[in-house]
Design a protein around this motif. Sequence first.
Motif, PDB file in Angstrom:
ATOM      1  N   LEU A 181      11.348  67.820 101.178  1.00 15.42           N
ATOM      2  CA  LEU A 181      12.008  69.007 101.803  1.00 15.42           C
ATOM      3  C   LEU A 181      13.228  69.506 101.005  1.00 15.42           C
ATOM      4  O   LEU A 181      13.197  70.531 100.937  1.00 15.42           O
ATOM      5  N   LEU A 182      14.073  68.615 100.931  1.00 13.03           N
ATOM      6  CA  LEU A 182      15.287  68.685 100.197  1.00 13.03           C
ATOM      7  C   LEU A 182      15.167  69.172  98.926  1.00 13.03           C
ATOM      8  O   LEU A 182      15.842  70.051  98.097  1.00 13.03           O
ATOM      9  N   THR A 183      14.247  68.535  97.991  1.00 10.58           N
ATOM     10  CA  THR A 183      14.015  68.953  96.653  1.00 10.58           C
ATOM     11  C   THR A 183      13.383  70.489  96.489  1.00 10.58           C
ATOM     12  O   THR A 183      13.863  71.062  95.715  1.00 10.58           O
ATOM     13  N   GLU A 184      12.533  70.762  97.625  1.00 12.42           N
ATOM     14  CA  GLU A 184      11.862  72.157  97.539  1.00 12.42           C
ATOM     15  C   GLU A 184      13.077  73.124  97.960  1.00 12.42           C
ATOM     16  O   GLU A 184      12.950  74.146  97.349  1.00 12.42           O
ATOM     17  N   ILE A 185      13.718  72.881  98.845  1.00 11.82           N
ATOM     18  CA  ILE A 185      14.785  73.676  99.450  1.00 11.82           C
ATOM     19  C   ILE A 185      15.768  73.826  98.280  1.00 11.82           C
ATOM     20  O   ILE A 185      16.321  75.001  97.666  1.00 11.82           O
ATOM     21  N   ALA A 186      16.128  72.991  97.371  1.00 14.66           N
ATOM     22  CA  ALA A 186      17.221  72.974  96.359  1.00 14.66           C
ATOM     23  C   ALA A 186      16.763  74.155  95.267  1.00 14.66           C
ATOM     24  O   ALA A 186      17.476  74.722  94.595  1.00 14.66           O
ATOM     25  N   SER A 187      15.537  74.036  94.953  1.00 16.40           N
ATOM     26  CA  SER A 187      15.028  74.985  93.995  1.00 16.40           C
ATOM     27  C   SER A 187      14.498  76.412  94.612  1.00 16.40           C
ATOM     28  O   SER A 187      14.170  77.257  93.589  1.00 16.40           O
ATOM     29  N   SER A 188      14.790  76.695  95.909  1.00 18.60           N
ATOM     30  CA  SER A 188      14.110  77.934  96.307  1.00 18.60           C
ATOM     31  C   SER A 188      15.188  79.067  96.216  1.00 18.60           C
ATOM     32  O   SER A 188      16.667  78.799  96.495  1.00 18.60           O
ATOM     33  N   THR A 189      14.807  80.165  95.891  1.00 13.93           N
ATOM     34  CA  THR A 189      15.767  81.375  95.891  1.00 13.93           C
ATOM     35  C   THR A 189      15.597  82.084  97.022  1.00 13.93           C
ATOM     36  O   THR A 189      16.451  83.192  97.034  1.00 13.93           O
ATOM     37  N   ALA A 190      14.939  81.753  97.985  1.00 15.27           N
ATOM     38  CA  ALA A 190      14.989  82.593  99.192  1.00 15.27           C
ATOM     39  C   ALA A 190      16.242  82.210 100.337  1.00 15.27           C
ATOM     40  O   ALA A 190      16.281  82.987 101.248  1.00 15.27           O
ATOM     41  N   VAL A 191      16.717  80.840 100.060  1.00 17.24           N
ATOM     42  CA  VAL A 191      17.657  80.560 100.965  1.00 17.24           C
ATOM     43  C   VAL A 191      18.942  80.112 100.124  1.00 17.24           C
ATOM     44  O   VAL A 191      19.000  79.660  98.896  1.00 17.24           O
ATOM     45  N   ILE A 192      20.221  80.016 101.011  1.00 18.76           N
ATOM     46  CA  ILE A 192      21.132  79.162 100.240  1.00 18.76           C
ATOM     47  C   ILE A 192      21.481  77.898 101.330  1.00 18.76           C
ATOM     48  O   ILE A 192      21.053  78.105 102.473  1.00 18.76           O
ATOM     49  N   SER A 193      21.284  76.665 100.707  1.00 17.88           N
ATOM     50  CA  SER A 193      21.457  75.625 101.255  1.00 17.88           C
ATOM     51  C   SER A 193      22.741  74.638 101.343  1.00 17.88           C
ATOM     52  O   SER A 193      23.225  74.940 100.371  1.00 17.88           O
ATOM     53  N   ALA A 194      23.003  73.911 102.373  1.00 11.58           N
ATOM     54  CA  ALA A 194      24.064  72.956 102.126  1.00 11.58           C
ATOM     55  C   ALA A 194      23.597  71.684 103.167  1.00 11.58           C
ATOM     56  O   ALA A 194      22.910  72.007 104.193  1.00 11.58           O
ATOM     57  N   LEU A 195      23.941  70.598 102.808  1.00 17.96           N
ATOM     58  CA  LEU A 195      23.599  69.196 103.422  1.00 17.96           C
ATOM     59  C   LEU A 195      24.831  68.675 103.707  1.00 17.96           C
ATOM     60  O   LEU A 195      25.792  68.348 102.774  1.00 17.96           O
ATOM     61  N   SER A 196      24.995  68.528 104.957  1.00 18.31           N
ATOM     62  CA  SER A 196      26.333  67.806 105.332  1.00 18.31           C
ATOM     63  C   SER A 196      25.664  66.561 105.926  1.00 18.31           C
ATOM     64  O   SER A 196      24.926  66.236 106.507  1.00 18.31           O
ATOM     65  N   PRO A 197      26.868  65.491 105.512  1.00 16.17           N
ATOM     66  CA  PRO A 197      26.631  64.059 105.825  1.00 16.17           C
ATOM     67  C   PRO A 197      27.139  63.916 107.365  1.00 16.17           C
ATOM     68  O   PRO A 197      27.069  62.622 107.670  1.00 16.17           O
ATOM     69  N   ALA A 198      27.651  64.690 108.138  1.00  9.58           N
ATOM     70  CA  ALA A 198      28.179  64.327 109.532  1.00  9.58           C
ATOM     71  C   ALA A 198      26.701  63.796 110.180  1.00  9.58           C
ATOM     72  O   ALA A 198      25.593  64.343 110.066  1.00  9.58           O
ATOM     73  N   GLY A 199      27.264  62.762 111.053  1.00 10.43           N
ATOM     74  CA  GLY A 199      26.225  62.360 112.058  1.00 10.43           C
ATOM     75  C   GLY A 199      25.121  61.698 111.021  1.00 10.43           C
ATOM     76  O   GLY A 199      25.401  60.918 110.369  1.00 10.43           O
ATOM     77  N   ASP A 200      23.753  62.162 111.460  1.00 11.25           N
ATOM     78  CA  ASP A 200      22.661  61.548 110.608  1.00 11.25           C
ATOM     79  C   ASP A 200      22.169  62.640 109.654  1.00 11.25           C
ATOM     80  O   ASP A 200      21.207  62.639 109.179  1.00 11.25           O
ATOM     81  N   GLY A 201      23.201  63.522 109.140  1.00 10.91           N
ATOM     82  CA  GLY A 201      22.884  64.598 108.412  1.00 10.91           C
ATOM     83  C   GLY A 201      22.439  65.693 109.015  1.00 10.91           C
ATOM     84  O   GLY A 201      21.747  65.726 109.920  1.00 10.91           O
ATOM     85  N   LEU A 202      23.025  66.907 108.581  1.00 11.77           N
ATOM     86  CA  LEU A 202      22.379  68.341 109.106  1.00 11.77           C
ATOM     87  C   LEU A 202      22.412  69.089 107.636  1.00 11.77           C
ATOM     88  O   LEU A 202      23.331  69.374 106.826  1.00 11.77           O
ATOM     89  N   LEU A 203      21.007  69.688 107.523  1.00  7.41           N
ATOM     90  CA  LEU A 203      20.676  70.452 106.599  1.00  7.41           C
ATOM     91  C   LEU A 203      20.559  71.876 106.999  1.00  7.41           C
ATOM     92  O   LEU A 203      20.398  72.288 107.993  1.00  7.41           O
ATOM     93  N   GLN A 204      21.285  72.923 106.305  1.00 11.44           N
ATOM     94  CA  GLN A 204      21.644  74.073 106.871  1.00 11.44           C
ATOM     95  C   GLN A 204      20.858  75.128 105.751  1.00 11.44           C
ATOM     96  O   GLN A 204      21.284  75.108 104.538  1.00 11.44           O
ATOM     97  N   LEU A 205      20.190  75.897 106.125  1.00 10.50           N
ATOM     98  CA  LEU A 205      19.220  76.935 105.408  1.00 10.50           C
ATOM     99  C   LEU A 205      19.308  78.359 105.817  1.00 10.50           C
ATOM    100  O   LEU A 205      19.017  78.471 106.796  1.00 10.50           O
ATOM    101  N   THR A 206      20.274  79.068 105.085  1.00  8.55           N
ATOM    102  CA  THR A 206      20.455  80.495 105.551  1.00  8.55           C
ATOM    103  C   THR A 206      19.317  81.329 104.714  1.00  8.55           C
ATOM    104  O   THR A 206      19.679  81.228 103.362  1.00  8.55           O
ATOM    105  N   ARG A 207      18.793  82.031 105.284  1.00  9.66           N
ATOM    106  CA  ARG A 207      17.563  82.893 104.558  1.00  9.66           C
ATOM    107  C   ARG A 207      18.190  84.050 103.923  1.00  9.66           C
ATOM    108  O   ARG A 207      19.051  84.893 104.442  1.00  9.66           O
ATOM    109  N   ILE A 208      18.197  84.325 102.688  1.00  4.76           N
ATOM    110  CA  ILE A 208      18.951  85.478 101.902  1.00  4.76           C
ATOM    111  C   ILE A 208      17.987  86.584 101.546  1.00  4.76           C
ATOM    112  O   ILE A 208      18.295  87.595 100.985  1.00  4.76           O
ATOM    113  N   SER A 209      16.637  85.995 101.569  1.00  2.00           N
ATOM    114  CA  SER A 209      15.551  87.259 100.822  1.00  2.00           C
ATOM    115  C   SER A 209      14.093  86.857 101.730  1.00  2.00           C
ATOM    116  O   SER A 209      13.996  85.857 102.132  1.00  2.00           O
ATOM    117  N   ASP A 210      13.378  88.020 101.644  1.00  2.00           N
ATOM    118  CA  ASP A 210      11.821  87.654 102.311  1.00  2.00           C
ATOM    119  C   ASP A 210      11.148  86.705 101.300  1.00  2.00           C
ATOM    120  O   ASP A 210      11.415  86.744 100.088  1.00  2.00           O
TER     121      ASP A 210
END
Length: 210
Positions: A181-210
Amino acid sequence: MAEKELSWKFAEDFVVENADIAQARQHSLELGVEPVSPAVGAQIAVVAAATGARSMIEVGTGLGVSGLWLFRGAPEATLTSIDIEVDYQQHARRAFSDAGITANRARLIAGRALDVLPRMNEASYDIVLVDADANSVIEYVEHGLRLVRVGGTVLVTHALWRGHVADPAWRDETVADYRTLLTEIASSTAVISALSPAGDGLLQLTRISD
């Protein structure tokens, strides 16, 4: 304690949970249900507030801790929350009611998320929170990205999975799914992503295009 561990503990202790969230957390722990950590909850609330969320979906109701954090960030929003455990949802319903959240703003659906999510309207939600069965995380995220509008965000808890995702010695199926999941998201142009180490980790994916 290592320097980073001290920082993580400080970030968790920094968060002050209100009485409703603290009570729901206590009930969760008593029943052996792991809720999102305070730091993850606070980040969820910040994202919901920054998004101006009006319509939200949660995969994995639990006893209502994550839902209460969503409502803290978006107090006027509506939440659809899905869980296969009806007993958990009864506790969550009480937690929402005690927090002053009316029943028409918290729609709880009992069932398998993979059966329910395909029936939801595409590009109609501001937030999709994934906090459920780790073995289905890739499918949940795929549905989530279909359901959020452009500018909406998919939030994935446990994205570091007990710290194992970063440890190359761990190669079980769940860890492999998170890494994929992390590998695929990192290369996606449809989202902006961030991975927070808080807790057990929180992945945030904001959709920027269709």
